[in-house]
Design an enzyme around this catalytic site. Structure first.
Site, PDB file in Angstrom:
ATOM      1  N   HIS A  36     -17.359  21.379  19.837  1.00  0.00           N
ATOM      2  CA  HIS A  36     -18.512  21.895  19.097  1.00  0.00           C
ATOM      3  C   HIS A  36     -18.288  23.342  18.638  1.00  0.00           C
ATOM      4  CE1 HIS A  36     -23.231  22.029  19.005  1.00  0.00           C
ATOM      5  NE2 HIS A  36     -22.702  22.769  18.044  1.00  0.00           N
ATOM      6  N   TYR A  84      -8.772  43.354  24.033  1.00  0.00           N
ATOM      7  CA  TYR A  84     -10.102  43.345  23.424  1.00  0.00           C
ATOM      8  C   TYR A  84     -10.893  42.093  23.752  1.00  0.00           C
ATOM      9  CZ  TYR A  84      -8.988  47.683  21.213  1.00  0.00           C
ATOM     10  OH  TYR A  84      -8.657  49.004  21.010  1.00  0.00           O
ATOM     11  N   GLU A 121     -30.910  24.191  18.029  1.00  0.00           N
ATOM     12  CA  GLU A 121     -30.154  24.654  19.198  1.00  0.00           C
ATOM     13  C   GLU A 121     -30.922  25.724  19.975  1.00  0.00           C
ATOM     14  OE1 GLU A 121     -27.721  22.968  19.943  1.00  0.00           O
ATOM     15  OE2 GLU A 121     -26.331  22.564  18.306  1.00  0.00           O
TER      16      GLU A 121
END
Length: 213
Positions: A161, A121, A75
């Site tokens: 993915h 957050y 990747e």
């Protein structure tokens, strides 16, 4: 700020093991990188994030050539694309974490804001997350899609993915990836319930107070 390579290798091993031990990565899934002055450190292919040997972490130079350590993750294109389009990025974390991956498989997720502002957050640490279409793992098209976003997003969700998250340094990238995963868990848990998101005014106030990602 220059990054000390030896220290970066040690920190990668420690933080990657922490994520692995807490279930953010399973098997040999996921990959992490850190930008150096003379290249990029990357987790090797087919190695569990919990088993990294700092000396064997892969290194590629600024032209993408493998120059040290074991063979880098397939990747590599994802990481290069973030560094090329986000000059402030010092590290990239790609996980197959359960809840963010689950979110990436849902058919009705907003592709332009797939992690809506459920908590302060996620706004402060992750920002707006873009969903990009599925391509097979290791396909250079994933990098092309990220380059096409022109650095507008610090994090993306790869369809079917998992998440890819950048940060100013490795610690901030890891924290952001963990925050994204926990928010995805909340979003999936709350599906079908009446949910209150932060308002546009509240989001703007957070960005004004804490800055943008």
């Amino acid at each position: 700020m220059s990054v000390n390579e030896a220290q970066a290798r040690e920190q990668m091993a420690v933080l990657c093991k922490s994520m692995f031990d807490r279930g953010f990565s399973v098997g040999t899934a996921g990959n992490v990188s850190v930008r150096l002055d003379d290249g990029i450190l990357m987790t090797p292919t087919n190695v569990r994030l919990g088993d990294l040997d700092p000396d064997r972490i892969a290194k590629i130079d600024t032209d993408g050539n493998h120059v040290a350590g074991d063979r880098p993750t397939k990747e590599v294109f994802l990481h290069q694309a973030f560094y090329e389009t986000r000059p402030e990025a010092g590290a990239v974390v790609h996980l197959h974490s359960t809840w963010a991956t689950a979110l990436s498989c849902l058919a009705d997720v907003d592709p332009n804001d797939c992690i809506p502002p459920l908590t302060p957050y996620v706004v402060m640490r992750v920002g707006t997350v873009k969903l990009v279409p599925y391509v097979k793992p290791g396909d250079p098209k994933a990098g092309e899609m990220i380059r096409g976003l022109d650095g507008q997003y610090a994090a993306v969700l790869l369809g079917n993915h998992g998440p890819v998250v950048s940060g100013k340094n490795l610690f901030s990238a890891v924290c952001a990836a963990e925050e994204l995963e926990e928010t995805a868990k909340l979003l999936v848990a709350l599906r079908g319930q009446k949910t209150k998101l932060l308002s546009a005014e509240e989001v703007d106030d957070l960005k004004t107070t804490f800055g943008t990602i």
